[in-house]
Design an enzyme around this catalytic site. Sequence first.
Site, mmCIF file in Angstrom:
data_model
loop_
_atom_site.group_PDB
_atom_site.id
_atom_site.type_symbol
_atom_site.label_atom_id
_atom_site.label_comp_id
_atom_site.label_asym_id
_atom_site.label_seq_id
_atom_site.Cartn_x
_atom_site.Cartn_y
_atom_site.Cartn_z
ATOM 1 N N GLU A 142 0.826 -1.212 0.000
ATOM 2 C CA GLU A 142 0.000 0.000 0.000
ATOM 3 C C GLU A 142 0.859 1.260 0.000
ATOM 4 O O GLU A 142 0.551 2.239 -0.686
ATOM 5 C CB GLU A 142 -0.936 0.002 1.213
ATOM 6 C CG GLU A 142 -2.114 -0.928 1.090
ATOM 7 C CD GLU A 142 -3.019 -0.578 -0.072
ATOM 8 O OE1 GLU A 142 -3.408 0.598 -0.195
ATOM 9 O OE2 GLU A 142 -3.331 -1.475 -0.876
ATOM 10 N N CYS A 193 -16.266 2.656 -19.859
ATOM 11 C CA CYS A 193 -17.646 2.636 -19.327
ATOM 12 C C CYS A 193 -18.471 1.494 -19.903
ATOM 13 O O CYS A 193 -19.372 0.966 -19.241
ATOM 14 C CB CYS A 193 -18.329 3.968 -19.619
ATOM 15 S SG CYS A 193 -17.523 5.391 -18.846
ATOM 16 N N CYS A 202 -18.147 -1.512 -17.686
ATOM 17 C CA CYS A 202 -18.139 -1.259 -16.240
ATOM 18 C C CYS A 202 -19.383 -1.883 -15.593
ATOM 19 O O CYS A 202 -20.504 -1.699 -16.097
ATOM 20 C CB CYS A 202 -18.118 0.247 -15.980
ATOM 21 S SG CYS A 202 -18.175 0.669 -14.222
ATOM 22 N N CYS A 258 -12.297 2.519 -14.532
ATOM 23 C CA CYS A 258 -12.675 3.914 -14.301
ATOM 24 C C CYS A 258 -11.416 4.779 -14.232
ATOM 25 O O CYS A 258 -11.134 5.450 -13.234
ATOM 26 C CB CYS A 258 -13.491 4.024 -13.016
ATOM 27 S SG CYS A 258 -14.418 5.562 -12.855
#
Length: 390
Positions: free
Chosen positions: A36, A198, A201, A191
């Site tokens: 992370e 899209c 998605c 995204c």
Amino acid sequence: MAFDFAQAVLAWFDEHGRKDLPWQKNISKYSVWISEIMLQQTQVKTVIPFYERFMRSFPDVIALADAPQEDVLHHWTGLGYYARARNLHKAAQKIRDEHAGNFPSDFVDVLALPGVGRSTASAILSIAERQRLAILDGNVKRVLARFFAVEGWPGNKKIEDEMWLLAESLLPKERINDYTQVMMDLGATLCTRSRPSCEICPIQTHCLAYTQGRQTELPHKKPKKDVPHKYVTVLIPYYAGRAWMKKRIDEGIWGGLWWFEDMRSLRHDKQADTANTAVSEVNLNEFSLAPHPLSEMTTDLEQMNLEYRASILRWIAQWGAQSFKYRELKTFKHTFSHFHLHISPVIIELDTLKSVAENTSQARWVDISNPDALGYSAPAKIILQHMQDL
């Protein structure tokens, strides 16, 4: 029937989500934490080789905590944003000293670690321990800003607080670890910032940005500010294939990394001539630098004055050289998030080295063809590489 956001994205994850990244194998709080931190403002493909090498050298918290900071920074060289590496090291030592080497499971304790914010703490505990916590990194902000058509720049505190509430409202009761991962994946693979996919998605039918045709408009960008340009000239004593370098203090940009002498640090040098060589023995007029970069670097000086030139000569004289040549490498630009830095390297090639400075933990002669395993900034590596052509 109401649209179930979590169910839709989890179904997509089962079929298309990323499941074979190095940090997704043998998952632990430690491995998630390292990944992370590395992934902050850095793409996955860039992080993978750094992560694998880092984990081989520092397989657990104790190994990282006990390692010299120099070694940690060396493993980070080329990844950028070096404060992340310094904070990792400090956090590992905090875990070693305050938690008996066991990575904490309490959210408050994880949040208290240097370099760990709310989203990172939530990611660690949701992925490794399945705690029901929302994340809000850059990818998630983009997904939510488009899905809910959030007005305003997400970096604004008021807008960000609103988005935290939205993120928490969507949390599923189960599979929180997979949900956390898919929210990252959606922003990273579908995204995306430009040209989002899209058409494939899983939440397209209920996305307000898609319905309104505003995918490229949202999320709103940060209000633009003029990015300043700064200039620096660095002096690099060079002899027999080696360059003199110093370790920077641990704070600020490139903290703890190895760099060269900044000319500005010599402007008001009052130290005695350590080599006992009188400045008058060297013809000051034989040493000059190109006036253009100098005038940009020191706006209050149109040209190098005699006192400043003498300070530089005193600094060079510490190695006992009788004469030297100088050459300027090509000025290049290094861009930070908040300014552009134009770097002009000047090589000071010494004719001899009567006073050999010993290598220490703070300064040393570095072999340019085979640099020591130290922490170098990206510009330092560029300069060392260019010096190999001398």
